[in-house]
Motif scaffolding. Structure first.
Motif, PDB file in Angstrom:
ATOM      1  N   ALA A 190      -6.253  -1.127  11.737  1.00 39.54           N
ATOM      2  CA  ALA A 190      -4.745  -1.428  11.275  1.00 39.54           C
ATOM      3  C   ALA A 190      -4.205  -0.198  10.337  1.00 39.54           C
ATOM      4  N   ARG A 191      -4.912   0.494  10.043  1.00 40.99           N
ATOM      5  CA  ARG A 191      -4.286   1.973   8.936  1.00 40.99           C
ATOM      6  C   ARG A 191      -3.362   2.314   9.564  1.00 40.99           C
ATOM      7  N   CYS A 219      -0.708  -3.439   9.354  1.00 46.26           N
ATOM      8  CA  CYS A 219      -1.453  -3.552   8.111  1.00 46.26           C
ATOM      9  C   CYS A 219      -1.133  -4.627   7.313  1.00 46.26           C
ATOM     10  N   ALA A 220      -2.279  -5.337   6.616  1.00 51.10           N
ATOM     11  CA  ALA A 220      -2.140  -6.694   5.712  1.00 51.10           C
ATOM     12  C   ALA A 220      -1.806  -6.164   4.527  1.00 51.10           C
ATOM     13  N   GLU A 221      -1.701  -5.185   4.016  1.00 55.02           N
ATOM     14  CA  GLU A 221      -1.378  -4.580   2.741  1.00 55.02           C
ATOM     15  C   GLU A 221      -2.626  -5.328   1.720  1.00 55.02           C
ATOM     16  N   CYS A 222      -3.845  -5.399   2.235  1.00 51.16           N
ATOM     17  CA  CYS A 222      -4.940  -6.098   1.385  1.00 51.16           C
ATOM     18  C   CYS A 222      -5.529  -4.878   0.373  1.00 51.16           C
ATOM     19  N   GLY A 223      -5.345  -3.747   0.417  1.00 48.56           N
ATOM     20  CA  GLY A 223      -5.701  -2.791  -0.352  1.00 48.56           C
ATOM     21  C   GLY A 223      -7.111  -2.154  -0.483  1.00 48.56           C
ATOM     22  N   VAL A 224      -7.872  -2.725   0.525  1.00 50.72           N
ATOM     23  CA  VAL A 224      -9.378  -2.477   0.651  1.00 50.72           C
ATOM     24  C   VAL A 224      -9.450  -0.921   0.810  1.00 50.72           C
ATOM     25  N   CYS A 225      -8.809  -0.268   1.659  1.00 55.60           N
ATOM     26  CA  CYS A 225      -8.617   1.011   2.019  1.00 55.60           C
ATOM     27  C   CYS A 225      -8.663   1.916   0.616  1.00 55.60           C
ATOM     28  N   CYS A 263     -11.092  -0.262   6.396  1.00 59.91           N
ATOM     29  CA  CYS A 263     -10.148  -1.216   6.803  1.00 59.91           C
ATOM     30  C   CYS A 263     -11.002  -2.548   7.589  1.00 59.91           C
ATOM     31  N   PRO A 264     -10.769  -3.575   6.849  1.00 64.32           N
ATOM     32  CA  PRO A 264     -11.310  -4.699   7.596  1.00 64.32           C
ATOM     33  C   PRO A 264     -10.672  -5.432   9.186  1.00 64.32           C
ATOM     34  N   TYR A 265      -9.488  -4.880   9.032  1.00 65.63           N
ATOM     35  CA  TYR A 265      -8.573  -5.327  10.057  1.00 65.63           C
ATOM     36  C   TYR A 265      -8.612  -4.534  11.254  1.00 65.63           C
ATOM     37  N   ILE A 311       0.920  -1.217   0.155  1.00 66.44           N
ATOM     38  CA  ILE A 311       0.066  -0.105  -0.018  1.00 66.44           C
ATOM     39  C   ILE A 311       0.765   1.065  -0.062  1.00 66.44           C
TER      40      ILE A 311
END
Ligand code: SF4
Ligand code: SF4
Length: 294
Positions: free
Chosen positions: A70-71, A76-82, A61-63, A44
């Motif tokens: 987690a932002r 941060c899981a670097e999932c990209g949802v944000c 952010c789902p985490y 991210i």
């Protein structure tokens, strides 16, 4: 894993090209101009100047850990949802997986432009040969369409990886950063025995090669370092043009967006006088030298 597809590129081989940047590299050059290329996983990126402080990224952010998003944390899981929720374009995810057919169809949309300009497609990185099977599949599809292909590589890979793409690659654009292995290790974290061995094999195999020297102040911008590189190039089985690329620090913003330190932030590019002096060393060795002042 791809982190960028750049259309209308004029710096990555002949003509006008589409350059595909593959993610992941096994060198750690401290001057790297593409820090987002280093890790072979999505990352991210945050550009503060575009942020309008709407807070949508935090909500998306789902985490959530201990009641906190987690932002902006190391979790941060670097999932990209944000990034998907950020309409201001302050967040984006570098790294997307493609199939070879899918990517070939995408870059072939520019086929007419490539043909008219004498251009083609260039694979860059990162180190594209860390994904040699994927690169071979993509390049073979492009060759079937009659597209000129180039691969930018540091060639710090087993020879077998180079062999996989050799018959589908018209031009190898190979970095050569230092001739001595200790200097190379100091700049990149890795010795260069494998790199020099591959260059020798590739040259002996009759491949089309453009050698590129990134000129880095305080690392290889001395008469000695460039003479040694020139000496190695002269020892190759075939003659190849050499391009000098002057260091610049305009990539500092990329480091900022990834939250990483860039140690050369204050370093100035080599002066035109220095570049001309280094060029003359190589020309005195009867090498064909290319330099495009910026
Ligand atoms: S969604 Fe984008 S613009 Fe909004 S606060 Fe987050 S980063 Fe800033
Ligand atoms: S990349 Fe995923 S985990 Fe990280 S802040 Fe964005 S939404 Fe949260």
């Amino acid at each position: 894993m791809v982190f960028n597809i750049q259309r209308f590129s004029i710096h990555d081989g002949p003509g006008t090209r589409t350059t595909v940047f593959l993610k992941g590299c096994n060198l750690r050059c401290y001057w790297c101009h593409n820090p987002e290329s280093l890790k072979a996983v999505p990352e991210i990126r945050f550009i503060p100047s575009r942020c309008i402080a709407c807070g949508d990224c935090v909500l998306a952010c789902p985490y959530e850990i201990d009641g906190k998003t987690a932002r902006f944390t190391s979790r941060c899981a670097e999932c990209g949802v944000c990034a998907g929720a950020c309409y201001a374009g302050a967040l984006n995810l570098a790294g997307k997986t493609y199939g070879a057919d899918e990517l070939a169809s995408l870059v072939l949309e520019d086929k007419d432009m490539m043909r008219l300009s004498g251009g083609g497609v260039t694979l860059s990185g990162g180190e594209p040969l860390l994904q040699a099977d994927f690169a071979a599949a993509l390049l073979s599809r492009l060759k079937k369409e009659g597209i000129h292909t180039a691969v930018e590589t540091a060639s710090n890979v087993p020879w077998g990886s180079i062999e996989k793409i050799q018959s589908y690659t018209d031009l190898f654009i190979c970095d050569i950063k230092a001739a001595g292995t200790e200097l190379h290790r100091r700049g990149t974290g890795t010795g260069n025995e494998q790199i020099l061995g591959n260059l020798r094999l590739l040259s002996g195999a009759g491949a089309g090669i453009l050698l590129r020297i990134p000129v880095i102040p305080g690392f290889n911008d001395s008469e000695k370092a460039i003479s040694e590189i020139g000496g190695f190039i002269c020892s190759l089985p075939a003659k190849h043009p050499v391009e000098l690329l002057a260091f610049h620090n305009i990539c500092a913003g990329k480091y900022d967006s990834l939250g990483r330190e860039f140690t050369l932030r204050q370093t100035k590019p080599p002066s035109p006088e220095t570049m001309k002096q280094l060029i003359s060393i190589l020309e005195n060795l009867q090498l064909e030298v290319i330099w495009k002042p910026s």
